[in-house]
Write an enzyme that holds these catalytic residues in place. Structure first.
Site, PDB file in Angstrom:
ATOM      1  N   CYS A 117     -11.293   3.058  -1.195  1.00  0.00           N
ATOM      2  CA  CYS A 117     -10.024   3.414  -0.699  1.00  0.00           C
ATOM      3  C   CYS A 117      -9.820   2.714   0.826  1.00  0.00           C
ATOM      4  CB  CYS A 117      -9.759   4.948  -0.583  1.00  0.00           C
ATOM      5  SG  CYS A 117      -8.555   5.591   0.483  1.00  0.00           S
ATOM      6  N   ASP A 132       1.072  -1.196  -0.075  1.00  0.00           N
ATOM      7  CA  ASP A 132       0.091   0.206  -0.131  1.00  0.00           C
ATOM      8  C   ASP A 132       0.910   1.384   0.095  1.00  0.00           C
ATOM      9  OD1 ASP A 132      -2.572   1.505   0.333  1.00  0.00           O
ATOM     10  OD2 ASP A 132      -1.975   1.838   2.276  1.00  0.00           O
ATOM     11  N   SER A 133       0.364   2.236  -0.451  1.00  0.00           N
ATOM     12  CA  SER A 133       1.095   3.578  -0.304  1.00  0.00           C
ATOM     13  C   SER A 133       1.301   4.104   1.370  1.00  0.00           C
ATOM     14  CB  SER A 133       0.385   4.696  -0.962  1.00  0.00           C
ATOM     15  OG  SER A 133      -0.860   4.823  -0.290  1.00  0.00           O
ATOM     16  N   CYS A 154      -3.588  -1.149  -2.268  1.00  0.00           N
ATOM     17  CA  CYS A 154      -3.741   0.226  -2.569  1.00  0.00           C
ATOM     18  C   CYS A 154      -4.735   0.402  -3.662  1.00  0.00           C
ATOM     19  CB  CYS A 154      -2.593   1.155  -2.787  1.00  0.00           C
ATOM     20  SG  CYS A 154      -2.742   2.663  -3.294  1.00  0.00           S
ATOM     21  N   HIS A 192      -8.655   3.896   3.473  1.00  0.00           N
ATOM     22  CA  HIS A 192      -8.697   4.407   4.604  1.00  0.00           C
ATOM     23  C   HIS A 192     -10.172   4.209   5.086  1.00  0.00           C
ATOM     24  CE1 HIS A 192      -4.979   5.880   4.412  1.00  0.00           C
ATOM     25  NE2 HIS A 192      -4.860   6.832   5.280  1.00  0.00           N
ATOM     26  N   GLU A 227      -6.431  10.353   9.100  1.00  0.00           N
ATOM     27  CA  GLU A 227      -5.162  10.650   9.578  1.00  0.00           C
ATOM     28  C   GLU A 227      -4.956  11.426  10.707  1.00  0.00           C
ATOM     29  OE1 GLU A 227      -2.386  10.472   6.551  1.00  0.00           O
ATOM     30  OE2 GLU A 227      -2.992   8.514   6.214  1.00  0.00           O
TER      31      GLU A 227
END
Lengths: 272, 272
Positions: A185, A7-8, A70, A187, A147
């Site tokens: 995504c 993943d990034s 990702c 996240h 985040e």
């Protein structure tokens, strides 16, 4: 069996979490390209360059099977990665589309993702191949909100309300009758409860983590057998974590996504 | 005279904008390291590596004077850049602290910036050298909100209200009496009006763009003379733009920061 998960950054740890539940006996090597994240607002050429170097690193470290956890890298760089390495490569766009196909009755699907994933229309293409219509919307503020740790926060509720209202209006204008919303995504699963509250009850929210893990398990049948025996015996494989930027930050933020402590991370320099 | 202006992305164009107003006769070479942005949440080692390679590129392209228009790079990498190149290097932390010194009467200063800039305490240090006390706060959501284009938006107003209330409470707990707020990130000038509305009228909001340009002008006196003659004659120097990721996105987003059209950008590969 060594499974490389890429993943990034940290989001792919939600996919690793599902893999650890379904295939605890496998050995895992996870790479987060944290020095070059985020990928979601960058160009195809740049994302492909970063993803290919990351995939090569995992294979050099012994990965025999790659999971591109990702969405942006899966959308923009899957072909480039498959050209660059000699092991099987699974991307989460394909597994997300499979999950949508298994869920939807109306055959109309909504997708929220990064700007780069949406602009690639990779989800639309994968859904069309399965006879589904998809409408995609970029939600660039959701990753920074996660985040920042503003999960149960009024600002996040309001941002979701705005994005999802725009999504539902645009899909209605296209005469779609969606019953499924794909979290495109890694996240976004951290906002799953918030998203479920913000959409009509008729819409099922799905993320590709579980279905990705199931697809890995079915692709490697002997591993599944091994899994059951080791689940009974309590034995588990190794877990190695690599990051291209601060390992302390990876441990701290990564634990939220993985749902368990991360004690050791190795810093790796992929150039740049 | 060729002035190199460096930023991780687009924000440094607010500094270039001030330079173009004050020193239109100079030639400018601007680099936005858009393939590796943002710097604001990354480690010192990674930011220094990226900033040094970027600074070297500008000097190779003929820059005789470097303006590090990125607060994060100025905070974390100024010494590394000065070690790596043989031209004068000016960072925006120093000029921001100068601007604060010139503005404050109470000698107590607030700073909002990225997480990496705040964690470095570069502003606190630069302020202390000038006999000022500074309290710094990271505001990670402001850059994504600006890049989403939500400038005059209720969500942005609410996020600012939360961040600035936390800032004022924390500074009051430390018995500070601030009359100055430094915008310690080059994205924030786009939110200047919103920020001014959100703080007490007794607090002056300053950004380092104008004072940076003035400091460049005073460092290069012959250029200032040249400026007046060419302002009268209408002649202006060259402007070259380089980016490490999508040039179309640079033109589109960059124009908002520069306040004028950007017609040509050259893609450059700095590795990674």
């Amino acid at each position: 069996m060594n499974i490389g998960v890429f993943d990034s950054g940290f989001g792919g740890l939600t996919v690793l979490r599902a893999l650890l539940e379904q295939l605890p006996a496998a050995n895992y090597t996870y790479l987060g390209d944290t020095a070059r994240l985020p990928y979601g607002a960058k160009s195809q050429a740049t994302v492909a360059r970063y993803a290919v170097s990351s995939a090569r690193f995992l294979v050099e470290e012994g990965a025999e099977y790659l999971v591109i956890a990702c969405n942006t890298a899966s959308a923009l760089a899957l072909d480039a990665i498959r050209d660059a390495v000699r092991v099987p490569v699974l991307g989460v766009i394909e597994t997300g589309a499979n999950a949508a196909f298994a869920t939807t009755k109306s055959k109309d699907v909504l997708v929220i993702a990064t700007a780069a994933t949406v602009e690639s229309h990779a989800y639309s293409g994968a859904c069309a191949e399965r006879g589904l219509r998809a409408y995609e919307k970029a939600c660039p503020l959701l990753v920074p909100l996660v985040e920042e740790g503003w999960i149960d926060h009024p600002v996040t509720e309001e941002v979701l309300r705005i994005y999802l209202a725009e999504l539902l209006t645009a899909s209605a204008e296209r005469n779609l009758d969606p019953d499924t919303l794909v979290l495109g995504c890694t996240h976004y699963p951290l906002l799953r409860a918030n998203i479920e509250r913000a959409v009509p009850a008729s819409i099922r929210v799905i993320d590709s983590a579980d279905v990705t893990a199931a697809q890995v398990a079915s692709a490697i049948p002997h591993l599944k057998v091994e899994m059951w025996s080791t689940q009974n015996s309590g034995i588990q494989g190794s877990r190695l974590f690599y990051a291209t930027d601060s390992v302390t930050k990876f441990c701290r933020l990564g634990a939220k996504f993985l749902g368990q402590r991360i004690d050791q991370v190795t810093l790796v320099d992929l150039g740049g």
